[in-house]
Scaffold this motif. Structure first.
Motif, PDB file in Angstrom:
ATOM      1  N   LEU A 100     -12.840  -3.020  12.278  1.00 41.45           N
ATOM      2  CA  LEU A 100     -14.045  -2.307  11.857  1.00 41.45           C
ATOM      3  C   LEU A 100     -13.849  -1.721  10.455  1.00 41.45           C
ATOM      4  CD1 LEU A 100     -16.234   0.011  14.050  1.00 41.45           C
ATOM      5  CD2 LEU A 100     -15.625   0.686  11.740  1.00 41.45           C
ATOM      6  N   ILE A 101     -12.668  -1.163  10.208  1.00 42.58           N
ATOM      7  CA  ILE A 101     -12.375  -0.597   8.892  1.00 42.58           C
ATOM      8  C   ILE A 101     -12.445  -1.691   7.826  1.00 42.58           C
ATOM      9  CG2 ILE A 101     -10.598   0.496   7.471  1.00 42.58           C
ATOM     10  CD1 ILE A 101      -9.613   1.915  10.034  1.00 42.58           C
ATOM     11  N   ALA A 102     -11.832  -2.834   8.110  1.00 42.78           N
ATOM     12  CA  ALA A 102     -11.823  -3.929   7.149  1.00 42.78           C
ATOM     13  C   ALA A 102     -13.235  -4.469   6.912  1.00 42.78           C
ATOM     14  CB  ALA A 102     -10.902  -5.041   7.636  1.00 42.78           C
TER      15      ALA A 102
ATOM     16  N   GLU B 247     -10.082  -0.399   2.554  1.00 35.13           N
ATOM     17  CA  GLU B 247      -8.746  -0.947   2.703  1.00 35.13           C
ATOM     18  C   GLU B 247      -8.082  -0.313   3.921  1.00 35.13           C
ATOM     19  OE1 GLU B 247      -9.177   0.799  -0.561  1.00 35.13           O
ATOM     20  OE2 GLU B 247     -10.221  -0.973  -1.302  1.00 35.13           O
ATOM     21  N   VAL B 248      -7.493  -1.133   4.772  1.00 31.60           N
ATOM     22  CA  VAL B 248      -6.796  -0.639   5.956  1.00 31.60           C
ATOM     23  C   VAL B 248      -5.424  -0.117   5.523  1.00 31.60           C
ATOM     24  CG1 VAL B 248      -5.857  -1.230   8.215  1.00 31.60           C
ATOM     25  CG2 VAL B 248      -7.996  -2.290   7.426  1.00 31.60           C
TER      26      VAL B 248
ATOM     27  N   ALA C 153     -11.294   3.867   0.385  1.00 31.22           N
ATOM     28  CA  ALA C 153     -12.190   3.215  -0.559  1.00 31.22           C
ATOM     29  C   ALA C 153     -11.690   3.536  -1.963  1.00 31.22           C
ATOM     30  CB  ALA C 153     -13.624   3.699  -0.376  1.00 31.22           C
ATOM     31  N   MET C 154     -11.126   2.546  -2.617  1.00 33.65           N
ATOM     32  CA  MET C 154     -10.543   2.734  -3.951  1.00 33.65           C
ATOM     33  C   MET C 154      -9.576   3.921  -3.965  1.00 33.65           C
ATOM     34  SD  MET C 154     -13.713   1.779  -6.510  1.00 33.65           S
ATOM     35  CE  MET C 154     -12.620   1.657  -7.933  1.00 33.65           C
ATOM     36  N   GLY C 155      -8.764   4.001  -2.923  1.00 27.65           N
ATOM     37  CA  GLY C 155      -7.711   5.002  -2.853  1.00 27.65           C
ATOM     38  C   GLY C 155      -8.072   6.306  -2.180  1.00 27.65           C
TER      39      GLY C 155
ATOM     40  N   SER D 243       2.532  -9.669  -7.377  1.00 27.97           N
ATOM     41  CA  SER D 243       1.807  -9.262  -6.165  1.00 27.97           C
ATOM     42  C   SER D 243       2.293  -7.883  -5.737  1.00 27.97           C
ATOM     43  CB  SER D 243       2.036 -10.259  -5.021  1.00 27.97           C
ATOM     44  OG  SER D 243       3.395 -10.291  -4.632  1.00 27.97           O
ATOM     45  N   MET D 244       1.372  -7.089  -5.180  1.00 24.85           N
ATOM     46  CA  MET D 244       1.707  -5.748  -4.717  1.00 24.85           C
ATOM     47  C   MET D 244       0.927  -5.466  -3.445  1.00 24.85           C
ATOM     48  SD  MET D 244       3.875  -4.528  -6.954  1.00 24.85           S
ATOM     49  CE  MET D 244       3.985  -2.950  -6.114  1.00 24.85           C
ATOM     50  N   GLN D 245       1.499  -4.639  -2.573  1.00 21.33           N
ATOM     51  CA  GLN D 245       0.786  -4.186  -1.391  1.00 21.33           C
ATOM     52  C   GLN D 245       1.148  -2.736  -1.105  1.00 21.33           C
ATOM     53  OE1 GLN D 245       2.335  -7.075   1.456  1.00 21.33           O
ATOM     54  NE2 GLN D 245       3.653  -5.514   2.378  1.00 21.33           N
ATOM     55  N   VAL D 246       0.232  -2.056  -0.429  1.00 18.57           N
ATOM     56  CA  VAL D 246       0.424  -0.644  -0.095  1.00 18.57           C
ATOM     57  C   VAL D 246       1.578  -0.482   0.885  1.00 18.57           C
ATOM     58  CG1 VAL D 246      -0.641   1.313   1.100  1.00 18.57           C
ATOM     59  CG2 VAL D 246      -1.979  -0.042  -0.536  1.00 18.57           C
TER      60      VAL D 246
END
Length: 330
Positions: free
Chosen positions: A129-131, A136-137, A148-150, A236-239
């Motif tokens: 649902l969040i996605a 961003e999950v 949303a944008m951090g 590439s980067m991910q949280v």
């Protein structure tokens, strides 16, 4: 200096003298002002008593020590000594950390890194649902949320009445509570989409200043780095979660990402949006937990890197580098 500041300085200096005596030192150093307590120096050695903000004090202590060319330090703190000891060992300096409590001075052992905490499976049902809302999950220390944008716009919490998980919409606990009063406890995709769109509208480049674009500036920077890894010379980067929990979404706490550099090497990026005097210690701690052998980059806005901070980043056993990124235009 005001009378109150004079009194505070005298109390801090007395605390430092007592701490030095408690660890068996008979040195006769020169006592020097230090913002979070008191300091003293003799030749290339320094003693520092930290009486406030202990958890974020290592950076300020080391920057202060730079001024006196101190290469060895005794640091006395009144809490979080094990955290400071863990971070201190990441610097190429001779540092001992002491806990001062109950009129005793004891050497601090480094704390273990915070163990990974998985999001409960019952909470993961809300990830889709969040996605779907366009947020961003984010998974941090066992908590599932959407940004949303951090900026956090929703979070999965456990209902205290029936112990079941539910998704709450809003920026921070008070906002989530207000949203429930107006719209009920059941979060719908339609409601979340509206909130995400509103927040995104305020956090885009070129819009006027608004509370929604002042909050979580460091996470907006991370969002930009993940979307455009070339900002930090990455492919590439991910949280990824930080080394310590963020207690409040309104707190300006550095945040982290992990990925691959343009040269194919692992890279950890720590983002901050202010002149953060403790960010080097925080970032080194983050790398030690996330990927100890990775390159470490500290991303911040243009003009936030002072010469002393850059020098401190190079003093790590595995040096880090700063990358300055132009802030979003308002």
């Amino acid at each position: 200096m005001s009378e109150n500041n004079n009194q505070k300085s005298r109390v801090a200096q007395l605390a430092l003298r007592n701490a030095m005596a408690g660890m068996g030192s008979d040195a006769q150093p020169e006592f020097v002002e230090f913002a979070l307590g008191a300091g003293a120096v003799s030749a290339n050695h320094a003693w520092v008593a930290v009486l406030e903000q202990c958890d974020r004090s290592l950076g300020p202590v080391l920057l202060w020590a730079q001024k006196f060319d101190a290469t060895s330090l005794d640091i006395f703190v009144v809490y979080d000594a094990d955290l400071i000891a863990r971070r201190a060992q990441l610097f190429d300096l001779d540092i001992r950390v002491w806990l001062v409590a109950d009129k005793k001075v004891t050497i601090a052992e480094p704390a273990a890194v915070l163990a990974a905490s998985q999001v409960p499976q019952s909470h993961e049902q809300f990830a889709d649902l969040i996605a779907q809302s366009g947020a961003e999950v984010v998974r941090e220390h066992g908590v599932l949320s959407g940004e949303a944008m951090g900026l956090e716009v929703c979070r999965v919490v456990v209902d205290e009445n029936d112990n079941t998980p539910r998704l709450e919409i809003g920026v921070g606990a008070h906002d989530r509570e207000t949203f429930q009063m107006l719209h009920g406890k059941v979060a719908t995709l339609e409601s979340l989409v509206k909130v995400v769109d509103i927040v995104r509208g305020h956090r885009q480049s070129g819009v006027e200043h608004h509370p929604l674009n002042r909050l979580a500036a460091e996470r907006l920077l991370r969002h930009r780095v993940v979307v455009d890894p070339q900002l930090v010379a990455a492919s590439s980067m991910q949280v990824v979660e930080p080394p310590v929990k963020r207690l409040n979404v309104k707190d300006a706490v550095p945040c982290c990402a992990v990925g691959v550099s343009e040269h194919g090497q692992p890279i950890v990026v720590v983002c901050t949006a202010v002149v953060d005097v403790d960010v080097v210690a925080f970032a080194a701690d983050a790398r030690a937990r996330i990927a100890p052998d990775a390159q470490l980059v500290i991303a911040t806005h243009t003009n936030n890197v002072t010469p002393s901070l850059a020098k401190l980043a190079k003093s790590l056993r595995n040096p880090a580098r700063f990358v300055e990124v132009a802030p979003v235009v308002r």
